[in-house]
Write an enzyme that holds these catalytic residues in place. Structure first.
Site, PDB file in Angstrom:
ATOM      1  N   HIS A   1       4.204   3.302  12.337  1.00 58.74           N
ATOM      2  CA  HIS A   1       3.248   4.398  12.873  1.00 58.74           C
ATOM      3  C   HIS A   1       4.134   5.027  13.972  1.00 58.74           C
ATOM      4  O   HIS A   1       3.244   5.956  14.620  1.00 58.74           O
ATOM      5  CB  HIS A   1       1.977   3.598  13.537  1.00 58.74           C
TER       6      HIS A   1
ATOM      7  N   ASP B   1       6.334   1.281   7.336  1.00 62.81           N
ATOM      8  CA  ASP B   1       4.772   0.836   6.821  1.00 62.81           C
ATOM      9  C   ASP B   1       4.464   1.845   5.825  1.00 62.81           C
ATOM     10  O   ASP B   1       3.590   2.722   6.183  1.00 62.81           O
ATOM     11  CB  ASP B   1       3.662   0.725   8.157  1.00 62.81           C
TER      12      ASP B   1
ATOM     13  N   HIS C   1       1.124  -1.150  -0.013  1.00 59.05           N
ATOM     14  CA  HIS C   1      -0.060   0.043   0.000  1.00 59.05           C
ATOM     15  C   HIS C   1       0.903   1.389   0.057  1.00 59.05           C
ATOM     16  O   HIS C   1       2.073   1.324   0.559  1.00 59.05           O
ATOM     17  CB  HIS C   1      -0.965  -0.050   1.178  1.00 59.05           C
TER      18      HIS C   1
ATOM     19  N   GLU D   1       4.141  -6.249   3.742  1.00 55.40           N
ATOM     20  CA  GLU D   1       4.118  -5.626   5.107  1.00 55.40           C
ATOM     21  C   GLU D   1       5.326  -5.683   5.798  1.00 55.40           C
ATOM     22  O   GLU D   1       6.047  -6.944   5.450  1.00 55.40           O
ATOM     23  CB  GLU D   1       2.774  -5.906   5.641  1.00 55.40           C
TER      24      GLU D   1
ATOM     25  N   GLU E   1      -5.057   1.608   3.092  1.00 49.95           N
ATOM     26  CA  GLU E   1      -4.906   0.719   3.513  1.00 49.95           C
ATOM     27  C   GLU E   1      -5.010   1.009   5.065  1.00 49.95           C
ATOM     28  O   GLU E   1      -5.465   0.285   6.097  1.00 49.95           O
ATOM     29  CB  GLU E   1      -3.711  -0.026   3.491  1.00 49.95           C
ATOM     30  N   GLU E   2      -4.759   2.131   5.562  1.00 49.81           N
ATOM     31  CA  GLU E   2      -4.603   2.513   6.862  1.00 49.81           C
ATOM     32  C   GLU E   2      -5.896   3.086   7.680  1.00 49.81           C
ATOM     33  O   GLU E   2      -5.921   3.522   8.839  1.00 49.81           O
ATOM     34  CB  GLU E   2      -3.387   3.669   7.181  1.00 49.81           C
TER      35      GLU E   2
ATOM     36  N   ASP F   1      -0.272   4.367   1.120  1.00 51.11           N
ATOM     37  CA  ASP F   1      -0.423   5.513   2.266  1.00 51.11           C
ATOM     38  C   ASP F   1       0.147   4.966   3.498  1.00 51.11           C
ATOM     39  O   ASP F   1       0.651   4.303   3.634  1.00 51.11           O
ATOM     40  CB  ASP F   1      -2.179   5.573   2.319  1.00 51.11           C
TER      41      ASP F   1
END
Length: 363
Positions: A339, A97, A70, A156, A127-128, A72
């Site tokens: 994150h 991530d 992903h 991932e 995705e987030e 984003d």
């Protein structure tokens, strides 16, 4: 438009991606850059749906592998553009991530014009955030032909270790009613926040299980993640809303997991509450018994990394599972730093994952 040099060292490509802000819902710029970088490659058919880009080889191979990531990130907190530190880390939002994983994809998509398996490279948005906004889900609904395959790898962060399957996740709001009154005459009302106490006690006392599925250990978790109630400092609250997150092992179907959560809430003995689901995402079994998964695991094991383990978070391998495609997680970066404000990915991880995937795709 930002230019991405797909021939650059993979860690430099990762930094270029980190430097492009792409918080969920604002992926236009990075999607434009990815599409522009892939479009000139003659060995790939490139298709764009919104801010998702799918690039496929058509070499007539006996097997097709889908490799996805992903574009984003979660919101930026002073950590874009990216930077390097002296200990061999790429620092910045998305470095773990999962822009390092996307860099591995892009680098290999450009370099591998004659892999031993046909490859579908998928780069997707959102995705987030909530599951119904997920770009991979949108592609699967609108153009399922674009994500057909025999096996999938989701890049991932896993620190370069194969992580099989994933836990499922759900969020539910438990709405507990009360009766409003002036706080000077509290006995005239019914305090909804106070009425939530048995539910909070039940959740705090709950001992989550670790469940072994196909040889891998998945840790469950049930937690209150938000509580809201009251309209003013002098009013007895007439409603309290407790939001619960349940992370469940892939031995349970979505329906079974809902039944387990509902039984737990019911055991608190509340009267008149109403439970509403706000997010539902199923789990995925490890999938390591599929022939291509076993082949991939053997190839990665040959590089000296540890044995496959369970993915404790939810990832889009669950979406591939719903499509009947065995899938695993494999990518650079420590998932525990995803994150984080000091998100950082080892350069060696990025290089290692690129080499691991290339060796398998060309063997």
């Amino acid at each position: 438009m930002t230019h991405l040099d797909l021939a650059a060292p993979v860690e430099e490509l990762a930094k270029a991606l980190v430097d492009i802000p792409s918080v969920s819902g604002n992926e236009d710029r990075i999607a434009d850059a990815v599409e522009a970088a892939l479009a000139p490659l003659a060995h790939l058919e490139v298709t764009r749906l919104g801010n998702a880009i799918v690039a496929r080889t058509h070499l007539g191979r006996a097997e097709r592998v889908v490799i996805a990531g992903h574009l984003d990130t979660v919101p930026i907190k002073g950590n874009v553009p990216g930077s390097w530190d002296g200990d061999g880390f790429l620092v910045g939002r998305g470095s773990v991530d999962m822009k390092a994983g996307v860099a591995v994809q892009l680098s290999l998509a450009a370099a591998l014009d004659a892999p031993t398996r046909d490859i579908t490279w998928v780069f997707y948005d959102q995705e987030e955030v909530e599951a119904d906004r997920n770009g991979l889900g949108r592609v699967a609904r609108e153009r399922p032909d674009l994500v057909e395959g025999d096996f999938a790898v989701l890049c991932e962060p896993t620190s370069g270790v194969i992580e099989g399957g994933c836990n499922g996740t759900m969020r539910a709001e438990v709405r507990i009613p009360g009766r409003a009154a002036h706080s000077a005459r509290a006995w005239k009302g019914l305090n909804a926040i106070h009425r939530a106490a048995p539910l909070l006690t039940t959740l705090a006392a709950y001992a989550a299980e670790t469940i072994t599925v196909d040889g891998l250990d998945y840790r469950e978790g049930v937690n209150a993640v938000r509580i809201a109630g009251g309209i003013a400092g002098n009013v007895i609250p007439d409603e309290c809303v407790v939001t619960i997150n349940y992370r469940f092992a892939p031995c349970w179907s979505l329906e079974e997991a809902q039944q387990r959560l509902e039984a737990l809430v019911a055991s608190a003995g509340l009267d008149g509450y109403h439970l509403v689901y706000t997010d539902l995402s199923g789990a995925a079994r490890p999938g390591l018994d599929a022939p291509l998964a076993a082949s991939f695991a053997a190839s990665v094991a040959a590089t000296g990394v540890e044995e496959p383990r369970a993915k404790q978070g939810w990832t889009d391998v669950a979406r591939f599972g719903e499509l009947g495609i065995p899938a695993v997680n494999y990518g650079p970066g420590d998932p525990e730093l995803a994150h984080a404000d000091d998100e950082r990915c080892p350069v060696e991880d990025i290089r290692h994952c690129r080499a691991g995937l290339e060796a398998w795709l060309t063997s």
